[in-house]
Design a protein around this motif. Structure first.
Motif, short mmCIF file in Angstrom:
data_model
loop_
_atom_site.label_atom_id
_atom_site.label_comp_id
_atom_site.label_asym_id
_atom_site.label_seq_id
_atom_site.Cartn_x
_atom_site.Cartn_y
_atom_site.Cartn_z
N ARG A 419 1.31 10.44 105.10
CA ARG A 419 0.79 10.11 106.42
C ARG A 419 -0.43 9.22 106.31
N ALA A 420 -1.27 9.48 105.31
CA ALA A 420 -2.47 8.65 105.12
C ALA A 420 -2.11 7.22 104.76
N GLU A 421 -0.99 7.04 104.09
CA GLU A 421 -0.57 5.70 103.68
C GLU A 421 0.05 4.91 104.82
N LYS A 422 0.37 5.60 105.92
CA LYS A 422 0.98 4.91 107.06
C LYS A 422 -0.09 4.58 108.09
N SER A 423 -0.18 3.35 108.40
CA SER A 423 -1.20 2.92 109.36
C SER A 423 -0.82 3.27 110.79
N ASP A 424 0.49 3.38 111.02
CA ASP A 424 0.94 3.64 112.39
C ASP A 424 1.32 5.10 112.61
N GLY A 425 0.91 6.01 111.73
CA GLY A 425 1.22 7.42 111.90
C GLY A 425 2.61 7.77 111.41
N THR A 426 2.91 9.06 111.50
CA THR A 426 4.19 9.56 111.02
C THR A 426 5.02 10.10 112.17
N ASP A 427 6.24 9.64 112.26
CA ASP A 427 7.15 10.16 113.29
C ASP A 427 7.60 11.56 112.92
N GLU A 428 7.68 12.44 113.94
CA GLU A 428 8.16 13.80 113.69
C GLU A 428 9.66 13.86 113.54
N VAL A 429 10.36 13.06 114.30
CA VAL A 429 11.82 13.08 114.28
C VAL A 429 12.32 11.70 113.93
N GLY A 430 13.24 11.61 112.99
CA GLY A 430 13.77 10.30 112.65
C GLY A 430 14.69 10.37 111.47
N ASP A 431 15.34 9.26 111.19
CA ASP A 431 16.26 9.16 110.07
C ASP A 431 15.46 8.93 108.80
N ASN A 432 15.53 9.89 107.88
CA ASN A 432 14.74 9.82 106.66
C ASN A 432 15.53 9.29 105.48
N SER A 433 16.52 8.45 105.73
CA SER A 433 17.42 8.01 104.67
C SER A 433 16.71 7.23 103.58
N ASP A 434 15.59 6.59 103.90
CA ASP A 434 14.91 5.80 102.90
C ASP A 434 14.17 6.68 101.89
N CYS A 435 14.10 7.99 102.18
CA CYS A 435 13.40 8.90 101.28
C CYS A 435 14.34 9.83 100.54
N ILE A 436 15.62 9.56 100.60
CA ILE A 436 16.61 10.44 99.99
C ILE A 436 17.14 9.80 98.72
N ASP A 437 17.15 10.57 97.65
CA ASP A 437 17.67 10.08 96.37
C ASP A 437 19.20 10.12 96.38
N ASN A 438 19.80 9.58 95.38
CA ASN A 438 21.25 9.51 95.30
C ASN A 438 21.87 10.70 94.58
N LEU A 439 21.10 11.76 94.38
CA LEU A 439 21.65 12.95 93.74
C LEU A 439 22.71 13.58 94.63
N VAL A 440 23.91 13.79 94.09
CA VAL A 440 24.99 14.33 94.91
C VAL A 440 25.00 15.84 94.85
N ILE A 441 25.53 16.44 95.89
CA ILE A 441 25.72 17.88 95.89
C ILE A 441 26.73 18.23 94.81
N PRO A 442 26.48 19.29 94.06
CA PRO A 442 27.42 19.63 92.97
C PRO A 442 28.78 20.03 93.52
N LYS A 443 29.83 19.41 93.02
CA LYS A 443 31.18 19.80 93.39
C LYS A 443 31.61 20.93 92.46
N VAL A 444 32.23 21.92 93.00
CA VAL A 444 32.60 23.09 92.22
C VAL A 444 34.09 23.03 91.98
N VAL A 445 34.48 22.91 90.70
CA VAL A 445 35.90 22.80 90.36
C VAL A 445 36.26 23.90 89.38
#
Length: 557
Positions: A419-445
């Protein structure tokens, strides 16, 4: 009215004759061609699990018979593209209109079996589901009438009791559209007006609580429609900073019902055996998953999707986001409920735990929700050996509380920095896709094993460390008229062969349906938060290999 044109009625999650606006409108306009299109490729990572597909198959059979009695044949189409199949159908029959209901806002006709909703390995286990559930729109109508006339009045007193018939059991009917929410509301509201006139305060309270539950279901549609990213990211942005623990061993123990907390384990084994859990149990096992084990909520939500008979994406999203503290009106993430306390509150006599954990069947009610505190003499009398035939707690309650507090501090520190790094504040609700890694959910086989030839009435049960002779219990699922027939079935099933011996390392109860799909199906997977702590070998290998269940030799999704 256009008597020459033909109207295609496109059935989706509205598999009923009664209160079907699209079907009624098409019938008024002339000739009707009912169509259902099954397109596995378009299901992607949300390809339905085995029990959900069983329900769909039975519901389609019921709808097909109902339409034929009215002189209309249901056309079943298996396709790679729903749009292309619809266009081909229009061209083939010369249709002038398509009628369909909003979910929120030459063509080859195939048979039910050709849709591939059920394979040969699944049929034996699925047969058990038919003992307790009756899919189909007319059966939904009977269930509605029976609940409103016989059980609704006691809903306010019994809804929190996890053992026995205490809820409506409408969820699978609502998911597949065999019952409309409008009809449920109308029937229940009429009962409320009658009880208000009679001065029946208990009945009025029951109706209010029941309609509130129905309202939450509709609220889930609102959330998913307006925030379509909520199937993989939290609605509130704070959880993207939470330090999730991607612990495969804990994930497996939770799936198997071997956490050492009886109420949690009973719920997970009921899910495996029947494809259903009481809503209160869903809250308890999901809260344990997120707050005790610190596992990513997306993993638990996907497992629910794979195994629940009434798996409903919107409702499951709302439930998991609610328990994870990522809804404005949800559980506080700091809130950690003790499974021991919850057990004595919602299963005071231990009836539910004994039903699903036969290894604890002889434990006194005083100790059944916390056997680790029981005196050695009590454990010996009950035949319980902690760490051998029933696990010790996977994590101590006090330690779990400390770990959750520490994780919350880390989350808030990271959030403050961001939040401190954002000059325009932090949105409470929104699409956070830019902060999600590409780790996949484990598939169980499943590991490949020679199929076991033994078959018994216990095939669908999660095996305990000891064999048991109690028959498969599905009494919570039965309508009143089916009780007598169920007793006869149980007498027959109890005379069948016993389950074969099982391995110490019990099979996982999570066989991801997406891992079993045909190679042509989409294999899109979940992502989990960037801050998730994962070992390097986990990043390289997204599939978890587990032992097959030796008591049945079947895959379960």
């Amino acid at each position: 009215m256009d008597t020459d044109g033909k109207t295609i009625v496109w059935f989706r999650r509205d598999l009923r004759i009664d209160d079907n606006p699209a079907l009624a409108a098409a019938a008024r306009d002339g000739s009707v061609l009912p169509v259902f299109i099954w397109c596995p490729q378009e299901e992607g990572q949300f390809y339905p699990g085995r029990v959900s597909r069983w329900w769909l198959k039975q519901s389609l059979i019921h709808l097909q018979q109902s339409l034929e009695s009215l002189g209309a044949k249901l056309i079943l189409i298996k396709a790679r593209s729903t749009l292309k199949a619809l266009l081909e159908c229009i061209s083939a029959v010369g249709a002038t209109k398509i009628a369909y209901n909003h979910l929120y806002g030459i063509v080859d006709n195939c048979s039910i079996d050709d849709l591939g909703l059920e394979n040969e390995m699944e049929k034996a286990s699925n047969a058990l589901l038919g003992r307790g559930w009756s899919p189909g729109w007319s059966n939904a109508d009977k269930a509605l009438s029976a609940f409103v006339e016989e059980n609704l009045i006691d809903y306010s007193k019994e809804r929190a009791t996890v053992a026995g018939n205490t809820t409506s059991l409408f969820s699978p009917y609502l998911h597949f559209g065999e019952m409309s929410v409008r009809r449920v509301f109308q029937c229940v509201r009429m009962k409320q007006l009658l009880w208000a006139k009679e001065g029946n305060c208990v009945g009025q309270e029951s109706v209010s609580l029941f309609l509130r539950a129905i309202g939450f279901r509709e609220y889930s549609r609102y959330i998913c429609f307006n925030y379509p990213f909520t199937h993989e990211r939290s609605l509130l942005s704070n959880l993207k900073y939470f330090p999730w623990k991607a612990d495969q061993a804990h994930f497996k123990a939770w799936r198997q019902g071997r956490t050492g907390y009886p109420l949690v384990d009973a719920g997970m084994r009921e899910l495996w055996a029947t494809g259903w859990m009481h809503n209160r149990i869903r809250v308890i096992v999901s809260g344990f998953f997120v707050k005790f084990l610190l596992l990513p909520w997306q993993w638990g939500m996907k497992y629910f999707w794979d195994t629940l008979l009434d798996s409903d994406l919107e409702t499951d999203i709302l439930g998991w986001q609610y328990i994870s503290g990522s809804l404005p009106d949800g559980h506080e993430l700091e809130r950690l409920d003790s499974p021991q306390v919850q057990g004595f509150k919602f299963d005071p006599e231990g009836e539910y735990v004994r039903q699903w954990l036969p290894e604890l069947a002889r434990m006194p009610s005083e100790w059944i929700h916390h056997p680790w505190d029981a005196p050695p003499s009590v454990l010996r009398s009950a035949g319980v050996e902690l760490g051998l035939n029933y696990p010790v707690p996977i994590v101590d309650i006090d330690l779990a509380r400390e770990r959750l507090t520490e994780a919350l501090l880390i989350m808030r520190e990271r959030e403050a920095v961001a939040r401190a790094e954002k000059s325009d504040g932090t949105d409470e609700v929104g699409d956070n896709s830019d902060c999600i890694d590409n780790l996949v959910i484990p598939k169980v086989v499943l590991k490949e094993k020679a199929p076991c030839s033994a078959a018994s009435s216990h095939d669908q049960q999660v095996p305990s460390m000891q064999n048991f002779k109690n028959g498969f219990s599905s009494r919570k699922r039965l309508l009143p008229l089916e009780e007598e027939q169920h007793q006869r079935n149980m007498q027959i099933s109890n005379s069948e062969g016993e389950t074969s011996k099982i391995d110490d390392d019990l099979c996982s109860t999570a066989v991801s349906s997406s891992a079993k799909k045909q190679a042509t199906c989409s294999m899109t997977s979940f992502s989990v938060p960037q801050s998730c702590s994962v070992s390097s070998d986990l990043k390289q290998q997204s599939h978890v290999e587990i032992d097959a269940e030796t008591s049945s030799g079947k895959q379960v999704g």
